[in-house]
Design a protein around this motif. Structure first.
Motif: not given
Ligand code: GDP
Length: 416
Positions: A113, A115, A158, A192, A196
């Motif tokens: 992931f 971001q 993340l 997740c 997330y």
């Protein structure tokens, strides 16, 4: 011209409304917090008003206001991108950023992931694993996020990509872009997804226009739709430059087929839109790679088809931005606004009004006491006057008697 064409991007979006509303709400909560601490000082300093229970009440209000202000400062608009590996999720994000930030190349697909967001005001650009402290250079991203590098992270990681605020205008508007590992991987990462992605305001399904929606993709979105009531879902049929390199007639046919399947998915299978028209407006045929190349100047003379695909990308960008702002305003700031109203009303009814009543009552009681005292004093004065008169009379009598004595014959005899 290409430049006028590029500058149109994001210009008509409503993203700034979110930023303005955030500033306004932050001001309100700031004032509310100041007001409470001033009021607290008044109460602590006043002998008459000091009241332990009220003070506790007020402190509780204060901490609630502080807590909301903290959440508010972290509130941002979030977009999550899903799709099978190599459909072009990273490419779409890069096109939105106007710059190739995320690794996106054949064989370099995102493995965790990711971001992408604007960094804090006093920070430099950096990449960071959420749970760790270490700040790494942006250039480390390629190695870190890539599924095929030896240093690749676990898919459940993340990774935060913190960019300078003014580098990409979409980030400057407080938008967070969440890239996810391919749905084949993501689907197994239920935790997740919940932590997330479920707070995303808009979900974008990136499909490969060269193929049809896969079973995994369908199932994945069924799961998402079952967790959220009516998520804002957009479908991008990406790589349309590749998929549409055929006769125009054939191209329209393929497009119609995609539209039909996607509408079917959105309306019948997922139930996120109630009409075909609504769903129709959320499906786009784009080329993220071309959009990025146009934006970073790598395509100088776009063909008519390229221009058309870019227009479609702009339409997508504008539509999802508006949807994002409207949704985030409603779901994120709506509750803060209601909380502020509730706090103000409670303050008025449970704190201020009782205090005003208390002070008014004290003033009235004092007035009454003064009136009673006045009457008592008057009575006392009258009494004193009477007594003074009596004493005066006695004194006069004594004087008179003295005079009488003075005049007495006996007096003369004594003297002689
Ligand atoms: P992801 O795994 O979904 O993030 O996919 P990537 O963004 O890494 O894209 C996979 C590959 O497809 C890369 O080589 C991209 O350059 C390429 N690609 C992505 N979008 C497009 C597009 O619209 N057209 C073409 N021709 N290639 C694309």
């Amino acid at each position: 011209s290409v430049s006028s064409f590029i500058s149109r991007s994001s210009s008509s979006s409503r993203l700034s409304e979110f930023v303005d509303a955030k500033t306004e709400l932050q001001d309100i909560y700031h004032d509310l917090s100041n007001y409470l601490s001033n009021f607290l000082t008044i109460l602590e300093d006043s002998v008459l008003l000091r009241d332990r229970q009220m003070l506790e009440h007020l402190c509780a209000f204060s901490s609630r206001v502080e807590a909301i202000a903290k959440v508010l400062s972290r509130d941002r608009m979030k977009v999550a991108f899903f799709g099978r590996t190599s459909n072009g999720k990273s490419a779409v994000i890069n096109a939105l950023l106007h710059e190739k930030i995320l690794p996106s190349a054949m064989g370099h697909t995102t493995s965790c992931f990711c971001q992408v967001q604007a960094n804090g005001s006093d920070e430099t650009e950096h990449v960071k694993v959420e749970q760790e402290d270490e700040h790494m250079e942006l250039s480390a991203l390629r190695e870190l996020a890539s599924a095929h590098s030896p240093g690749a992270l676990k898919p459940s990681t993340l990774l935060q990509v913190n960019m300078a605020k003014n580098r990409c205008s979409i980030l400057d508007y407080d938008v967070v872009l969440m890239d996810t590992p391919g749905v084949d991987v993501t689907a197994q990462l239920d935790d997740c997804l919940d932590s997330y992605c479920m707070d995303a305001d808009v979900f974008i399904l990136v499909l490969n226009a060269e193929s049809t929606v896969s079973r995994v993709e369908r199932q994945f979105f069924k799961d998402v739709a079952s967790k959220l009531s009516r998520p804002n879902l957009f479908i991008l049929n990406n790589r349309w430059d590749k998929a549409s390199s055929m006769e125009p007639e054939m191209e329209q046919k393929v497009k119609d087929q995609h539209m039909e399947r996607c509408v079917n998915l959105l309306v019948d299978e997922l139930g996120v839109y109630s009409t075909a028209q609504e769903a129709w407006e959320r499906i786009y045929h784009v080329s993220a790679l071309e959009a990025l190349h146009i934006r970073n100047g790598h395509i100088k003379n776009p063909s008519a088809q390229t221009k058309e695909r870019y227009q479609e990308f702009l339409r997508f960008e504008n539509d999802f931005s508006n949807c994002l702002a409207v949704s985030a305003l409603k779901t994120k700031f709506g509750p803060h606004l209601l909380s502020a109203q509730k706090i103000l009303n409670q303050l008025k009814s449970t704190l201020i009004s009782p205090f005003i009543e208390k002070v008014s009552r004290l003033i009235d009681e004092n007035k009454e006491r003064r009136a009673n005292l006045n009457a008592e004093i008057e009575e006392w004065e009258l009494e004193m006057q009477g007594e003074r008169e009596d004493l005066q009379y006695c004194f006069e009598e004594l004087t008179e008697m003295t005079q009488r004595l003075g005049r007495c014959v006996l007096n003369d005899q004594i003297k002689t």
